[in-house]
Design a protein around this motif. Structure first.
Motif, PDB file in Angstrom:
ATOM      1  N   UNK A  60      27.691  19.957  53.087  1.00 20.52           N
ATOM      2  CA  UNK A  60      28.423  19.799  51.824  1.00 20.52           C
ATOM      3  C   UNK A  60      27.486  19.343  50.701  1.00 20.52           C
ATOM      4  N   UNK A  61      26.619  18.397  51.017  1.00 19.51           N
ATOM      5  CA  UNK A  61      25.689  17.885  50.008  1.00 19.51           C
ATOM      6  C   UNK A  61      24.625  18.907  49.618  1.00 19.51           C
ATOM      7  N   UNK A  62      24.151  19.691  50.568  1.00 22.57           N
ATOM      8  CA  UNK A  62      23.180  20.751  50.246  1.00 22.57           C
ATOM      9  C   UNK A  62      23.836  21.770  49.322  1.00 22.57           C
ATOM     10  N   UNK A  63      25.054  22.163  49.640  1.00 21.80           N
ATOM     11  CA  UNK A  63      25.777  23.101  48.776  1.00 21.80           C
ATOM     12  C   UNK A  63      25.959  22.517  47.376  1.00 21.80           C
ATOM     13  N   UNK A  64      26.227  21.220  47.308  1.00 22.54           N
ATOM     14  CA  UNK A  64      26.372  20.548  46.023  1.00 22.54           C
ATOM     15  C   UNK A  64      25.064  20.586  45.227  1.00 22.54           C
ATOM     16  N   UNK A  65      23.948  20.307  45.881  1.00 22.13           N
ATOM     17  CA  UNK A  65      22.645  20.341  45.203  1.00 22.13           C
ATOM     18  C   UNK A  65      22.338  21.746  44.694  1.00 22.13           C
ATOM     19  N   UNK A  66      22.624  22.750  45.512  1.00 25.38           N
ATOM     20  CA  UNK A  66      22.383  24.125  45.072  1.00 25.38           C
ATOM     21  C   UNK A  66      23.208  24.443  43.823  1.00 25.38           C
ATOM     22  N   UNK A  67      24.461  24.018  43.808  1.00 28.68           N
ATOM     23  CA  UNK A  67      25.321  24.230  42.650  1.00 28.68           C
ATOM     24  C   UNK A  67      24.814  23.451  41.430  1.00 28.68           C
ATOM     25  N   UNK A  68      24.428  22.204  41.660  1.00 21.75           N
ATOM     26  CA  UNK A  68      23.908  21.380  40.556  1.00 21.75           C
ATOM     27  C   UNK A  68      22.629  21.968  39.971  1.00 21.75           C
ATOM     28  N   UNK A  69      21.773  22.529  40.826  1.00 18.46           N
ATOM     29  CA  UNK A  69      20.558  23.158  40.311  1.00 18.46           C
ATOM     30  C   UNK A  69      20.871  24.357  39.436  1.00 18.46           C
ATOM     31  N   UNK A  70      21.890  25.114  39.797  1.00 15.22           N
ATOM     32  CA  UNK A  70      22.325  26.233  38.966  1.00 15.22           C
ATOM     33  C   UNK A  70      22.843  25.716  37.623  1.00 15.22           C
ATOM     34  N   UNK A  71      23.647  24.651  37.676  1.00 16.66           N
ATOM     35  CA  UNK A  71      24.158  24.054  36.440  1.00 16.66           C
ATOM     36  C   UNK A  71      23.013  23.530  35.572  1.00 16.66           C
ATOM     37  N   UNK A  72      22.033  22.920  36.215  1.00 16.60           N
ATOM     38  CA  UNK A  72      20.886  22.373  35.481  1.00 16.60           C
ATOM     39  C   UNK A  72      20.153  23.476  34.726  1.00 16.60           C
ATOM     40  N   UNK A  73      19.941  24.611  35.387  1.00 17.50           N
ATOM     41  CA  UNK A  73      19.203  25.703  34.748  1.00 17.50           C
ATOM     42  C   UNK A  73      19.974  26.303  33.567  1.00 17.50           C
ATOM     43  N   UNK A  74      21.299  26.111  33.556  1.00 15.14           N
ATOM     44  CA  UNK A  74      22.122  26.653  32.471  1.00 15.14           C
ATOM     45  C   UNK A  74      22.454  25.617  31.400  1.00 15.14           C
ATOM     46  N   UNK A  75      22.126  24.364  31.659  1.00 18.97           N
ATOM     47  CA  UNK A  75      22.454  23.291  30.705  1.00 18.97           C
ATOM     48  C   UNK A  75      21.703  23.489  29.399  1.00 18.97           C
ATOM     49  N   UNK A  76      22.395  23.231  28.309  1.00 22.17           N
ATOM     50  CA  UNK A  76      21.818  23.446  26.976  1.00 22.17           C
ATOM     51  C   UNK A  76      21.130  22.201  26.423  1.00 22.17           C
ATOM     52  N   UNK A  77      21.725  21.045  26.653  1.00 22.43           N
ATOM     53  CA  UNK A  77      21.171  19.833  26.035  1.00 22.43           C
ATOM     54  C   UNK A  77      20.380  18.998  27.043  1.00 22.43           C
ATOM     55  N   UNK A  78      19.449  18.224  26.519  1.00 20.14           N
ATOM     56  CA  UNK A  78      18.670  17.322  27.360  1.00 20.14           C
ATOM     57  C   UNK A  78      19.574  16.276  28.012  1.00 20.14           C
ATOM     58  N   UNK A  79      20.592  15.833  27.276  1.00 24.04           N
ATOM     59  CA  UNK A  79      21.525  14.840  27.808  1.00 24.04           C
ATOM     60  C   UNK A  79      22.267  15.402  29.022  1.00 24.04           C
ATOM     61  N   UNK A  80      22.752  16.622  28.914  1.00 19.91           N
ATOM     62  CA  UNK A  80      23.463  17.252  30.033  1.00 19.91           C
ATOM     63  C   UNK A  80      22.524  17.450  31.224  1.00 19.91           C
TER      64      UNK A  80
END
Length: 118
Positions: A60-80
Protein backbone atom coordinates in the motif's frame (compact mmCIF):
# COMPACT_ATOMS: atom_id res chain seq x y z
CA UNK A 1 10.46 -2.84 -4.52
CA UNK A 2 9.44 -1.69 -1.06
CA UNK A 3 12.07 -3.78 0.68
CA UNK A 4 14.86 -3.09 -1.79
CA UNK A 5 14.59 0.68 -1.35
CA UNK A 6 14.77 0.71 2.44
CA UNK A 7 17.55 2.06 4.62
CA UNK A 8 18.18 -1.47 5.85
CA UNK A 9 18.99 -2.85 2.41
CA UNK A 10 21.04 0.21 1.38
CA UNK A 11 23.08 -0.10 4.58
CA UNK A 12 23.63 -3.76 3.75
CA UNK A 13 24.65 -2.93 0.17
CA UNK A 14 27.06 -0.21 1.30
CA UNK A 15 28.94 -2.85 3.28
CA UNK A 16 28.81 -5.48 0.53
CA UNK A 17 29.29 -3.70 -2.80
CA UNK A 18 32.36 -2.18 -4.34
CA UNK A 19 32.11 1.58 -4.03
CA UNK A 20 33.27 4.43 -6.21
CA UNK A 21 34.03 7.10 -3.62
CA UNK A 22 32.64 7.27 -0.08
CA UNK A 23 29.22 5.54 0.18
CA UNK A 24 28.20 7.86 3.02
CA UNK A 25 29.01 10.97 0.98
CA UNK A 26 27.14 10.30 -2.26
CA UNK A 27 29.65 7.72 -3.47
CA UNK A 28 28.32 5.31 -6.06
CA UNK A 29 27.70 1.69 -5.25
CA UNK A 30 28.63 -0.81 -7.92
CA UNK A 31 25.28 -2.63 -8.09
CA UNK A 32 26.32 -5.78 -9.90
CA UNK A 33 24.38 -9.03 -9.91
CA UNK A 34 26.97 -10.73 -7.68
CA UNK A 35 26.00 -8.28 -4.92
CA UNK A 36 22.28 -7.95 -5.64
CA UNK A 37 21.81 -11.72 -5.61
CA UNK A 38 23.05 -11.78 -1.99
CA UNK A 39 20.35 -9.44 -0.65
CA UNK A 40 18.49 -11.35 2.05
CA UNK A 41 14.93 -10.72 0.85
CA UNK A 42 12.50 -11.68 3.58
CA UNK A 43 10.15 -14.53 2.67
CA UNK A 44 6.63 -13.81 3.91
CA UNK A 45 5.10 -16.56 6.02
CA UNK A 46 1.55 -16.83 4.66
CA UNK A 47 0.44 -18.43 7.94
CA UNK A 48 1.70 -15.50 10.02
CA UNK A 49 -0.84 -12.66 10.27
CA UNK A 50 1.84 -10.14 11.26
CA UNK A 51 3.87 -10.98 8.15
CA UNK A 52 0.79 -10.72 5.93
CA UNK A 53 -0.25 -7.39 7.46
CA UNK A 54 3.26 -5.92 7.09
CA UNK A 55 3.41 -7.16 3.50
CA UNK A 56 0.05 -5.57 2.67
CA UNK A 57 1.08 -2.30 4.33
CA UNK A 58 4.36 -2.20 2.43
CA UNK A 59 2.52 -2.73 -0.86
CA UNK A 60 0.00 0.00 0.00
CA UNK A 61 2.80 2.41 0.89
CA UNK A 62 4.80 1.65 -2.26
CA UNK A 63 1.70 2.32 -4.35
CA UNK A 64 1.23 5.57 -2.43
CA UNK A 65 4.83 6.67 -3.13
CA UNK A 66 4.44 5.88 -6.82
CA UNK A 67 1.27 7.99 -6.92
CA UNK A 68 2.90 10.82 -4.95
CA UNK A 69 5.85 10.85 -7.33
CA UNK A 70 3.46 11.27 -10.24
CA UNK A 71 1.74 14.12 -8.40
CA UNK A 72 5.12 15.69 -7.63
CA UNK A 73 6.13 15.69 -11.30
CA UNK A 74 2.86 17.46 -12.17
CA UNK A 75 2.90 19.97 -9.31
CA UNK A 76 3.08 23.58 -10.43
CA UNK A 77 4.21 25.42 -7.32
CA UNK A 78 7.23 24.93 -5.09
CA UNK A 79 4.90 24.91 -2.08
CA UNK A 80 2.84 22.04 -3.50
CA UNK A 81 6.04 20.13 -4.39
CA UNK A 82 7.30 20.65 -0.84
CA UNK A 83 4.10 19.23 0.65
CA UNK A 84 4.22 16.20 -1.62
CA UNK A 85 7.92 15.65 -0.88
CA UNK A 86 7.18 15.58 2.87
CA UNK A 87 4.44 12.99 2.24
CA UNK A 88 6.87 10.86 0.24
CA UNK A 89 9.48 11.05 3.00
CA UNK A 90 6.92 10.15 5.70
CA UNK A 91 5.70 7.17 3.67
CA UNK A 92 9.28 6.07 3.06
CA UNK A 93 9.95 6.17 6.83
CA UNK A 94 6.83 4.07 7.41
CA UNK A 95 8.08 1.45 4.96
CA UNK A 96 11.44 1.41 6.74
CA UNK A 97 9.67 0.73 10.06
CA UNK A 98 7.60 -2.09 8.55
CA UNK A 99 10.74 -3.70 7.12
CA UNK A 100 12.55 -3.39 10.47
CA UNK A 101 9.60 -5.22 12.01
CA UNK A 102 9.60 -7.94 9.32
CA UNK A 103 13.31 -8.58 9.77
CA UNK A 104 12.98 -8.51 13.56
CA UNK A 105 15.51 -5.73 14.15
CA UNK A 106 16.09 -4.58 17.72
CA UNK A 107 16.00 -0.90 18.69
CA UNK A 108 19.81 -0.90 18.79
CA UNK A 109 20.05 -2.41 15.30
CA UNK A 110 17.58 0.18 14.00
CA UNK A 111 19.69 2.97 15.54
CA UNK A 112 22.75 1.57 13.75
CA UNK A 113 20.96 1.45 10.38
CA UNK A 114 19.44 4.91 10.87
CA UNK A 115 22.77 6.35 11.98
CA UNK A 116 24.63 4.86 9.05
CA UNK A 117 22.22 6.26 6.49
CA UNK A 118 22.40 9.89 7.65
Amino acid sequence: LGILNTKLIWTYLKRLCSVLGDPDKKGRLELRSIYISKIPVYKIDEENNNDKNCYKSIIKNVESILSLNTQYSKAKSDNHKSIIQRQIEATDREIDQLVYELYGLTKEEIRIVEGETK
